[in-house]
Motif scaffolding. Structure first.
Motif, PDB file in Angstrom:
ATOM      1  N   THR A  59       0.872  -1.173   0.000  1.00  0.00           N
ATOM      2  CA  THR A  59       0.000   0.000   0.000  1.00  0.00           C
ATOM      3  C   THR A  59       0.908   1.221   0.000  1.00  0.00           C
ATOM      4  O   THR A  59       1.852   1.289   0.797  1.00  0.00           O
ATOM      5  CB  THR A  59      -0.906   0.019   1.234  1.00  0.00           C
ATOM      6  N   ASN A  62       1.580   6.741   3.202  1.00  0.00           N
ATOM      7  CA  ASN A  62       0.662   7.852   3.482  1.00  0.00           C
ATOM      8  C   ASN A  62      -0.705   7.693   2.813  1.00  0.00           C
ATOM      9  O   ASN A  62      -1.523   8.622   2.860  1.00  0.00           O
ATOM     10  CB  ASN A  62       1.260   9.208   3.062  1.00  0.00           C
ATOM     11  N   SER A  63      -0.967   6.564   2.173  1.00  0.00           N
ATOM     12  CA  SER A  63      -2.271   6.356   1.549  1.00  0.00           C
ATOM     13  C   SER A  63      -3.317   6.063   2.621  1.00  0.00           C
ATOM     14  O   SER A  63      -3.078   5.302   3.558  1.00  0.00           O
ATOM     15  CB  SER A  63      -2.203   5.191   0.559  1.00  0.00           C
ATOM     16  N   THR A  64      -4.479   6.674   2.486  1.00  0.00           N
ATOM     17  CA  THR A  64      -5.589   6.431   3.418  1.00  0.00           C
ATOM     18  C   THR A  64      -6.592   5.446   2.842  1.00  0.00           C
ATOM     19  O   THR A  64      -7.461   4.960   3.562  1.00  0.00           O
ATOM     20  CB  THR A  64      -6.309   7.753   3.750  1.00  0.00           C
ATOM     21  N   ALA A  65      -6.486   5.137   1.546  1.00  0.00           N
ATOM     22  CA  ALA A  65      -7.452   4.233   0.905  1.00  0.00           C
ATOM     23  C   ALA A  65      -7.176   2.777   1.235  1.00  0.00           C
ATOM     24  O   ALA A  65      -8.072   1.936   1.123  1.00  0.00           O
ATOM     25  CB  ALA A  65      -7.428   4.435  -0.610  1.00  0.00           C
ATOM     26  N   ARG A  66      -5.935   2.454   1.601  1.00  0.00           N
ATOM     27  CA  ARG A  66      -5.540   1.082   1.940  1.00  0.00           C
ATOM     28  C   ARG A  66      -5.735   0.105   0.789  1.00  0.00           C
ATOM     29  O   ARG A  66      -5.960  -1.087   0.992  1.00  0.00           O
ATOM     30  CB  ARG A  66      -6.292   0.575   3.175  1.00  0.00           C
ATOM     31  N   ASP A 186       0.502   9.137  -3.411  1.00  0.00           N
ATOM     32  CA  ASP A 186      -0.142   7.975  -2.792  1.00  0.00           C
ATOM     33  C   ASP A 186      -1.092   7.246  -3.746  1.00  0.00           C
ATOM     34  O   ASP A 186      -1.903   6.435  -3.323  1.00  0.00           O
ATOM     35  CB  ASP A 186      -0.895   8.385  -1.521  1.00  0.00           C
ATOM     36  N   ASP A 187      -0.980   7.562  -5.050  1.00  0.00           N
ATOM     37  CA  ASP A 187      -1.838   6.923  -6.058  1.00  0.00           C
ATOM     38  C   ASP A 187      -0.979   6.495  -7.248  1.00  0.00           C
ATOM     39  O   ASP A 187      -0.579   7.325  -8.069  1.00  0.00           O
ATOM     40  CB  ASP A 187      -2.924   7.902  -6.509  1.00  0.00           C
TER      41      ASP A 187
END
Length: 822
Positions: A59, A62-66, A186-187
């Protein structure tokens, strides 16, 4: 019977143990491949044979989507650095994903519902094995043909250009292997920027935004790209038929295209196992593709940066003077080429067009290839009425352009001469205009000179003769002449042509380094003496005064730990200083380079620290006048044949007179990260501000890390060293490449001395003589260090240090390769 059961149980247990061991190996990444009968679940990874890269699910940091992606990343780095992503457009929403080899022989990614998310998509593969290599390449070999690779990640690059990977065009297949940026940090889905070789007659490295060029390197000249003179190590193969391949083989760094369209060079640190930004190219407004429009040249040294080429004028005058240059320029006088089947008449060619020479240029985009030699290259352009410019370089050959000339940049050290086609009357009228203009300017200056003759006559002679400026800086009386008085007849003044020829006209091959005030080149005088020549950049703030200052300060100083200035040159706008040549270059080239850190063992590093201190003591106490260096840093410490240190670069030095201990300036100059807080914030400097810089150098020599770079928990080097010292682990600051337990106590002592030098209050810091005593005295009782000055650092910016209106900070310690387009 009992014996038979025991034997069977033992056999079953062995099978279970073997299976468990295999599963554990896969889980913890000790295997570098998977086969047709195995797979990788979300909790499992592959590790390359020598533990360099890891492959599996991740992942983004710092990604919040997991969301879960399959990719390759560096192993054991403090922050996960992903170099390749498989299912970038189809992430797994949970931890149910699986990587395996499908029945048709492709490597595939499936989710928990067995839906296909990604595949290598090879037709009739016949693969039973996938292997992760130590160079970061994931390969799918053909099981029938040993050695043939059916698919590999290197042929499907993403945002990272790794060693031995190739970018380029293939005329046969129509492929163009490019880098593609992430959408955001983060994408990992496909972003807006790509980078790769453009399919031009002369290969160039380009960055595109949504397929529109925003930056280019200039053509390849056989050694490097013209617009990237300081980025070496590339190898380019070109068949001149539309197939070209760019690669490099240095394993210590890689190139990364970030989501903002900036390409960085990142070094792999052997000491921290982390990746740091490095390089020597900084971006300017002129790096943006077509910044100034057609027939205009861009120079970052001028304000405004865009100027029409001589013989052209702005196409849209109003927009041009409002700072919008994209429309470019148009000819003032049309070309006079007479066409006969699109070829100039030879009888009229003598009265036809000519060429305007522009020196040191990044030539325009889309050069056309010509087989003409240097003599025939201009003739070939004249004979073609559509030809608007030509250039000839011994390593490239003859280049010609048709139509508009776009994206020209001037004043490049690695640039080549460009000849732009102009009309014959334009040349004649331009000479007349120059003559009239010169006469007008001369008349104005003559009038002003007559009006101010008396005031000018009263001005000090030193303002009219550059060589006498030294005496203005150091007043002298006959009774008590200062030993630092500059006497022109005692100091060599070199001719510019001699220095230019000695450095092969400031060839990039002879470039030793780049400082805040300009580049330094290696040269050889006609009598055979090797020299180092510092050529002050016109774009820098350092001018005649700083050059004179450096000569007057150091010309009479004699100490084994000070570099010797051999002479200077002042001709026109050129300002050059000539030093003794130091074959081992500067200290920072060793302590911050993972490939060279082992050359300086601990004993050598200790001797360097002592030598720097003794040179500084001479400046502060042993010479007749106290001299404050004000720009002491690792890059200003040169090393001779025996790795003895010599302090250099006295352009910012100040001489204290009498009992003067402290001075104040309204112009703060130096290198952020080495500045003491009282100097950076208030403009006060003294010998204690040099001691602060000395302490920073000590800690950098010990650790092999720059103070400008962040350490653990986002701390700079001073804070990091302070925490280790408070925890009783000062010796662990030492670079692992040179750490020796035998010197553990001595290393800890040197860390403490460094911390004493960087204490926040100047009065708390020792003077240099005390530093030398502490270094050279065994079992010396050292005072307790107080907290250092932790100065926050803003990346890549000039920091306002106080409310003084005229302050300036020179930041030249950050080595950043940022290839940027706007």
């Amino acid at each position: 019977m009992v014996v038979l059961v025991s034997t069977r149980c033992r056999f079953v247990l062995l099978l279970l143990a073997a299976f468990s061991c295999f599963s554990l190996k896969l889980c913890f990444g000790s295997e570098d491949s998977i086969t047709f009968s195995t797979s990788i679940k979300d909790s499992e990874t592959l590790l390359s044979r020598n533990g360099v890269f890891r492959f599996g699910f991740f992942t983004p940091v710092n990604s919040t989507a997991r969301l879960r992606y399959v990719g390759i990343w560096y192993d054991k780095t403090p922050v996960q650095t992903v170099v390749w992503v498989a299912n970038k457009e189809a992430p797994v929403n949970d931890t149910s994903g699986v990587v395996s080899i499908s029945e048709d022989g492709n490597l595939v990614v499936n989710d928990g519902l067995n839906r296909l998310l990604w595949s290598t998509n090879v037709t009739s593969p016949n693969a039973t094995l996938v292997q992760l290599m130590d160079n970061g390449n994931l390969r799918l070999p053909d099981s029938r043909n040993n050695g043939e690779v059916l698919w590999e990640s290197f042929e499907h690059p993403y945002d990272t250009f790794l060693p031995r990977m190739s970018l380029g065009t293939n005329n046969r297949t129509g492929e163009n292997l490019k880098l593609t940026s992430w959408r955001s940090s983060d994408d990992p889905s496909t972003g807006n920027y790509t980078a790769g070789l453009a399919p031009f007659a002369y290969p160039e490295l380009l960055i595109w935004k949504n397929n529109v060029p925003i930056w280019r390197s200039g053509p390849w000249n056989g050694q490097h790209f013209i617009g990237l003179p300081d980025v070496d190590g590339f190898s380019l193969n070109n068949d001149y038929q539309g197939t070209a391949s760019l690669s490099y083989a240095n394993d210590s760094f890689m190139y990364h295209l970030d989501p903002d369209g900036v390409m960085y060079q990142r070094y792999l640190s052997a000491s921290t196992r982390g990746l740091r930004i490095g390089g020597s190219i900084t971006s300017t407004a002129c790096d943006a593709y077509g910044e100034c429009g057609p027939f205009a040249s861009c120079s970052s040294r001028e304000v405004p940066p865009c100027n029409c080429v001589k013989g052209f004028e702005p196409k849209n005058q109003k927009e041009w003077y409002n700072g919008n240059w994209t429309d470019g320029c148009v000819r003032i006088v049309p070309l006079r080429c007479k066409k006969e089947n699109n070829v100039s008449s030879s009888s009229s060619r003598g009265k036809g067009d000519g060429f305007l020479k522009l020196q040191k240029m990044k030539v325009p985009v889309s050069a056309e290839r010509s087989l003409a030699d240097e003599k025939d290259c201009p003739e070939q352009c004249l004979e073609n009425c559509s030809c608007t410019a030509y250039a000839y370089d011994g390593r490239i050959g003859c280049m010609v352009w048709s139509g508009s000339l776009v994206d020209m940049q001037s004043s490049l050290a690695s640039g080549i001469d460009l000849y732009i086609r102009i009309a014959h009357p334009e040349k004649r009228h331009s000479y007349l205009a120059i003559a009239i203009g010169a006469a007008f300017v001369a008349a104005v200056f003559l009038l002003l000179a007559c009006q101010k003759f008396k005031k000018r006559s009263a001005a000090p002679e030193s303002r009219r003769r550059p060589e006498l400026m030294f005496n203005r800086m150091e007043p002298v009386t006959n009774e008590n002449e200062s030993p630092y008085t500059f006497k022109p007849n005692e100091f060599p003044l070199f001719e510019f042509q001699v220095l230019a020829k000695s450095t092969d006209y400031f060839s990039h091959r002879n470039k030793l380094g780049q400082g805040g005030f300009g580049p330094v080149y290696k040269g050889k005088l006609p009598e055979g003496q090797e020299i180092a020549v510092k050529r002050l950049s016109r774009a820098s703030r350092q001018g005649l005064e700083e050059l004179m200052n450096e000569v007057v300060v150091i010309s009479k100083l004699q100490h084994r730990n000070l570099v010797r200035v051999l002479g200077c040159c002042i001709e026109g706008e050129e300002r050059l200083l000539v030093y003794e040549y130091m074959p081992n270059k500067s200290l920072d080239a060793y302590i911050f380079d993972p490939t060279k850190q082992k050359i300086l063992d601990w004993k050598t590093r200790f001797n360097i620290m002592e030598g720097i201190s003794r040179g500084l003591l001479y400046l502060h106490r042993d010479s007749r006048l106290k001299i404050i260096h004000r720009d002491l840093k690792a890059s200003n410490i040169l090393l001779d044949d025996n790795l003895n240190p010599k302090i250099s670069d006295f352009g910012l030095a100040r001489v204290f007179e009498g009992n003067e201990d402290e001075a104040e300036t309204r112009r703060v100059v130096g290198t952020y990260g080495y500045m003491s807080p009282e100097y950076a914030m208030e403009g006060y400097f003294s010998e204690k501000s040099d001691v602060f810089s000395l302490g920073v150098i000590f800690l950098e020599i010990i650790s092999g890390r720059r103070n400008s770079h962040k350490e653990e928990n986002n701390l700079n080097l001073l804070a990091y060293a302070w925490n280790l010292w408070n925890d009783g682990e000062a010796a662990s600051l030492a670079n692992p490449a040179v750490f020796d337990e035998c010197f553990g106590k001595e290393i800890a002592k040197c860390v403490q001395i460094g911390l004493l030098c960087v204490q926040e209050l100047a009065n708390d810091r020792p003077n240099v003589s005390n530093v030398i005593w502490m270094l050279t005295t065994e079992n010396a009782h050292l005072p307790e260090a107080k907290q250092p000055a932790f100065i926050a650092r803003r990346e890549f910016s000039v920091v306002g240090l106080s409310d003084r209106s005229s302050q300036m900070v020179t930041i030249d310690d950050a080595s950043v390769t940022a290839i940027t387009g706007r």
